[in-house]
Design an enzyme around this catalytic site. Sequence first.
Site, PDB file in Angstrom:
ATOM      1  CD1 TRP A  28      45.186  48.995  28.283  1.00 40.15           C
ATOM      2  CD2 TRP A  28      44.861  51.139  27.736  1.00 40.15           C
ATOM      3  NE1 TRP A  28      46.423  49.557  28.048  1.00 40.15           N
ATOM      4  CE2 TRP A  28      46.252  50.868  27.714  1.00 40.15           C
ATOM      5  CE3 TRP A  28      44.426  52.424  27.421  1.00 40.15           C
ATOM      6  CZ2 TRP A  28      47.202  51.843  27.374  1.00 40.15           C
ATOM      7  CZ3 TRP A  28      45.365  53.389  27.091  1.00 40.15           C
ATOM      8  CH2 TRP A  28      46.727  53.097  27.070  1.00 40.15           C
ATOM      9  CG  HIS A  29      42.381  54.953  29.183  1.00 38.34           C
ATOM     10  ND1 HIS A  29      41.851  54.534  28.003  1.00 38.34           N
ATOM     11  CD2 HIS A  29      43.353  55.839  28.852  1.00 38.34           C
ATOM     12  CE1 HIS A  29      42.457  55.132  26.990  1.00 38.34           C
ATOM     13  NE2 HIS A  29      43.382  55.924  27.474  1.00 38.34           N
TER      14      HIS A  29
END
Length: 482
Positions: A307-308
């Site tokens: 996600w990052h």
Amino acid sequence: MLFNSYGFMLLFLPIFLAAYFLIRTYIKDHKKKEGMLNLLMVLGSLVFYGLFDFRNTVIFCMSIFLNINAINIIRMKKNSKVRLGICIAANVAILCFFKFRGTFFPVAISFYTFNQISYLIDLYRGDIEEHDLMNYLIYILFFPKILQGPLMNYSDFIGGLKKAYDEDLDWEKIMRGMLLLSIGMFKKVILADTFAKAVDYGFSSIPNLGRMEAILSAVFYSFQLYFDFSGYCDVAAAICLMMGFELALNFNSPYKAVDIDDFWDRWHITLTKFFTKYVYIPLGGNRKGRLRTYENIFTVFLLSGIWHGNGLTFVVWGIMHGILSIVTRIVKNKKKAAGEKAQSKAVSVCKRIFGIIFTYAYVTAAWVFFRAEKISDALLLFKRMAVGGIRPFYSTFADGFNLDEIWYVIKVTPLMKLSFAWDICLWLFLIVGAGIIFFGKNAVSYSKECKINLGTTVLTAVLLVWSIISFSGVSTFLYMNF
């Protein structure tokens, strides 16, 4: 529009708050007042978000349209679980498309997508009793939290906001909010952005770094992230405090954590809760045996890494946190099985100190992969920490700390005669940063508990003015990129 910009601080925020205060003060009819305040929230937030780039607004409106239809589909009840899955998959697909295609990444798409997913799930589960379009738009759009969270529960957020509508203005809360705002701006503009200058140089010149520069590059990046994200959280909380309600706590002195579990109970708290509620528990949580529990923990951190960012460095970062979280859980389970043994106060204190130091060192090492362009760059930085040798700092590494307002004072003092005079500001920032991080009180707690007097008023004015006059070197908040 960024919080740390002239347009926001000198134009948007004063106008928005003035309108908000006037409506709350002079409109007595409850229904009319709520309607006007709701309209102010939506229009103000649209202006705030829309000033980034018109493409962001177009994509955001498309996402809203999709989810409003998804809400109507879920409310039909028939085959609602399947429909819910399809709606969530559609949201995730849109997020992945923009996150990994690499050309244009809409501002805050991760956060408003997560908010909409949580709304759909809570609506399906019956946690939201009645869908209201205006309240839904406020929940998704609300400008203090749209960029980086917190990812609040819908009922808690709307309930707190509506309660604030009906209360009288509290001028002490407004002053405390101003104090918190000034602290948050100081953290971001003066501290985070100053550490960023050395970090940018360090990570772009890894092969040339000496041992101390390599170590400080990693340490300064951990400080930059800390003050950048906590600064945003403080400003968001401050705006809401002035409006008369509280945002969910999202940052609570995470580098004071005694282990990795404690760290994730303090860093981006609401994101941790989101992954726990909507990923970890649906996967089975800790209900299907220890091996499955460890698999679920690892999956959550792997997803968090992805996600990052879409590089392998973020995957490594997620894996590092997942491994330590599993090891920590195993150790805790063994201790629990063996039974708690009484310890002296001295032993407890020593264990706590060791836990804080180890956790911070491990988290900082993981941040190196988070920041590096390639895994090989991260490994080279660790190598430079070991074999870089001891030598004076490169001027480029240290000069970023020589802010004019501080440097001019040093130049007229005997300190200039010292051989390390050019590095004084660097060490000053290091000491101040470490003092705030490891020994300072959480800013939100401090702003609520301190006495409002001449001292806090002067502190508010100094920090706010200092931050505003430094906006010329404006930079975005780091979590806006995730």
